[in-house]
Design an enzyme around this catalytic site. Structure first.
Site, short mmCIF file in Angstrom:
data_model
loop_
_atom_site.label_atom_id
_atom_site.label_comp_id
_atom_site.label_asym_id
_atom_site.label_seq_id
_atom_site.Cartn_x
_atom_site.Cartn_y
_atom_site.Cartn_z
N TYR A 1 33.56 -46.35 -4.60
CA TYR A 1 34.75 -45.63 -5.10
C TYR A 1 34.49 -45.09 -6.51
CZ TYR A 1 39.73 -45.35 -6.46
OH TYR A 1 40.97 -44.96 -6.89
N LYS B 1 34.59 -41.30 -8.09
CA LYS B 1 35.49 -40.94 -9.20
C LYS B 1 34.69 -40.36 -10.38
CE LYS B 1 39.40 -41.77 -7.52
NZ LYS B 1 40.31 -40.64 -7.39
N1 LIG Z 1 46.97 -47.36 -7.31
C1 LIG Z 1 46.30 -47.70 -8.41
O1 LIG Z 1 46.35 -48.85 -8.87
C2 LIG Z 1 45.47 -46.67 -9.13
C3 LIG Z 1 44.85 -47.05 -10.33
C4 LIG Z 1 44.10 -46.13 -11.04
C5 LIG Z 1 43.94 -44.86 -10.54
N2 LIG Z 1 44.54 -44.50 -9.37
C6 LIG Z 1 44.29 -43.14 -8.87
O2 LIG Z 1 45.48 -42.45 -8.61
C7 LIG Z 1 45.30 -41.58 -7.49
C8 LIG Z 1 46.39 -41.79 -6.48
O3 LIG Z 1 46.44 -43.17 -6.10
P1 LIG Z 1 47.70 -43.79 -5.33
O4 LIG Z 1 47.75 -45.22 -5.69
O5 LIG Z 1 48.90 -42.94 -5.50
O6 LIG Z 1 47.19 -43.70 -3.81
P2 LIG Z 1 48.06 -43.74 -2.49
O7 LIG Z 1 49.41 -44.30 -2.74
O8 LIG Z 1 47.20 -44.39 -1.46
O9 LIG Z 1 48.23 -42.21 -2.10
C9 LIG Z 1 47.14 -41.43 -1.78
C10 LIG Z 1 47.62 -40.08 -1.32
O10 LIG Z 1 46.46 -39.33 -0.97
C11 LIG Z 1 46.72 -38.63 0.22
N3 LIG Z 1 45.44 -38.44 0.91
C12 LIG Z 1 44.49 -39.37 1.18
N4 LIG Z 1 43.46 -38.81 1.82
C13 LIG Z 1 43.76 -37.48 1.96
C14 LIG Z 1 43.11 -36.37 2.54
N5 LIG Z 1 41.89 -36.50 3.13
N6 LIG Z 1 43.72 -35.17 2.51
C15 LIG Z 1 44.93 -35.04 1.94
N7 LIG Z 1 45.61 -36.03 1.36
C16 LIG Z 1 45.04 -37.25 1.38
C17 LIG Z 1 47.69 -39.48 1.02
O11 LIG Z 1 48.43 -38.61 1.83
P3 LIG Z 1 49.48 -39.07 3.00
O12 LIG Z 1 50.54 -39.87 2.32
O13 LIG Z 1 50.02 -37.82 3.56
O14 LIG Z 1 48.66 -39.89 3.94
C18 LIG Z 1 48.52 -40.10 -0.10
O15 LIG Z 1 49.63 -39.28 -0.38
C19 LIG Z 1 43.89 -41.86 -6.95
O16 LIG Z 1 42.99 -40.89 -7.41
C20 LIG Z 1 43.53 -43.19 -7.56
O17 LIG Z 1 42.15 -43.31 -7.80
C21 LIG Z 1 45.30 -45.37 -8.65
#
Ligand SMILES: NC(=O)c1ccc[n+]([C@@H]2O[C@H](COP(=O)([O-])OP(=O)(O)OC[C@H]3O[C@@H](n4cnc5c(N)ncnc54)[C@H](OP(=O)(O)O)[C@@H]3O)[C@@H](O)[C@H]2O)c1
Length: 346
Positions: free
Chosen positions: A137, A141
């Site tokens: 991952y 990134k």
């Molecule tokens: N969660 C954390 O603790 C955390 C921490 C640091 C950074 N981040 C970063 O923040 C960002 C978002 O994370 P999150 O926690 O919001 O993730 P999340 O809740 O799992 O949401 C991911 C989103 O990405 C969409 N997605 C995944 N694969 C896709 C594809 N192939 N095509 C189009 N859409 C796709 C999903 O769409 P659907 O809903 O339609 O399936 C979902 O809306 C990421 O880059 C992550 O690295 C997260």
């Protein structure tokens, strides 16, 4: 970015994307466009380029990604590296080709070397070996950061990256296998509380709505068997690892505020390659578990399974750069956990 700009949020149904959506609406942005994963798979280059050619967004928040906790990250390594590299490459390239004016790419502090000096400064990128449990991952990134940087250098685009610390909040992922630390704690403490009260109906309802543990192969009505698979028994809750590492946690709506703040006021030249986003404070995992236990109201024993991996011993972001740009996190951890638990119960 002005109030009528056409803004595409990639990943708007996720925790981060939905928080950015709420923040943009609250700030009066009226022209936000979204697509679900099903409607537009961003790993597909042609579909992504066709979408950008057709819609020509002025600004993009790249919050779509394959995301998960330590178990998912170390199990689905090929999926994590492939999907995240493809999403980033397709969105960055299509943004450049279709003339996107500003893009904000969401990364993560897992890009830093496992033993980087704490707090983690932006300069520590690529200064050592990565944490093995999320290397796939992290490599994806890091590739996304470099894509933004090199498109800026070669094509004079304005693509920024931010590296948030661990996040939690509204619309989090509570899957028993895929969740990050805090949502996993919220769900496990909640289930453990229900089991202590012998409220089997509520447990069944929870497992039906949010999914049972994938490892459980017994009959659907054996709820105690299902919960035992994830360390929940009537007497105790067993959590992964030793509980001794330190973690920093940022409330997702605070993160969204920072993302919109940076898009409104800054550009890639002033931000540099990327900027960390966090609270600047961390806590031992045992103490975080204690806070969740209090908020949820679980009164049983908490045990730690030190045979399971701990991950990075400490992960605190140095947020002095973003603080100097004028943004600071404002939701206290206990308040954020209360808001997240309320959302979980709804
Ligand atoms: N969660 C954390 O603790 C955390 C921490 C640091 C950074 N981040 C970063 O923040 C960002 C978002 O994370 P999150 O926690 O919001 O993730 P999340 O809740 O799992 O949401 C991911 C989103 O990405 C969409 N997605 C995944 N694969 C896709 C594809 N192939 N095509 C189009 N859409 C796709 C999903 O769409 P659907 O809903 O339609 O399936 C979902 O809306 C990421 O880059 C992550 O690295 C997260």
């Amino acid at each position: 970015m002005d109030k009528n700009s056409k803004i595409f949020i990639a990943g708007h149904r996720g925790m981060v994307g939905s928080a950015i959506h709420r923040r943009l609406s609250a700030c009066g942005y009226t022209h936000v466009i979204v697509r679900t994963h099903k409607e537009l798979d961003l790993t597909r280059q042609k579909d992504t380029e066709d979408f950008f050619d057709r819609e020509k967004p002025a600004c993009v928040f790249l919050a779509a990604a394959r995301v998960g906790g330590i178990l998912a990250n170390s199990t689905y390594t090929a999926d994590f590296i492939y999907q995240n590299i493809m999403i980033a490459a397709n969105v960055v390239h299509a943004s450049y080709k279709s003339g996107v004016k500003k893009l904000l790419n969401l990364g993560s502090t897992c890009i830093y070397p496992k033993l980087a000096p704490q707090p983690l400064k932006e300069e520590s990128l690529l200064a050592g070996y990565l944490e093995p449990t999320n290397e796939a991952y992290a490599i994806a990134k890091i590739s996304a950061i470099k894509l933004c940087r090199y498109y800026n250098e070669q094509y004079r685009t304005n693509f920024m990256s931010v590296m948030p610390t661990n996040l939690y909040g509204i619309n989090d992922n509570y899957s028993l296998e895929g969740a990050h630390l805090l949502p996993a704690f919220i769900r496990k403490f909640h289930l453990a509380k229900l089991l202590r009260k012998n409220d089997l109906g509520a447990i069944k309802d929870d497992l039906r709505r949010r999914g049972a543990p994938a490892a459980f192969k017994g009959p659907a009505d054996d709820v105690t068997g299902a919960l035992a698979c994830v360390g929940v028994t009537a007497e105790s809750l067993t959590l992964w690892g030793s509980g001794t590492p330190y973690r920093e946690l940022l409330y997702a709506d605070d993160l969204a505020e920072a993302c919109v703040f940076l898009m409104e006021r800054y550009d890639a030249v002033r931000i540099g390659e990327f900027v960390n986003l966090g609270t600047g404070e961390d806590m031992q995992i045992r103490d975080i578990a204690g806070l969740v236990r209090d908020v949820v109201g679980f009164e049983g024993e908490v045990r730690w399974d030190a045979s399971k991996p701990d991950g990075t011993p400490k992960k605190l972001a140095d947020v002095s750069r973003v603080n100097a740009l004028g943004w600071k996190a404002r939701t206290a951890l206990r308040d954020g956990i209360m808001l997240a638990y309320k959302d979980y119960l709804q």
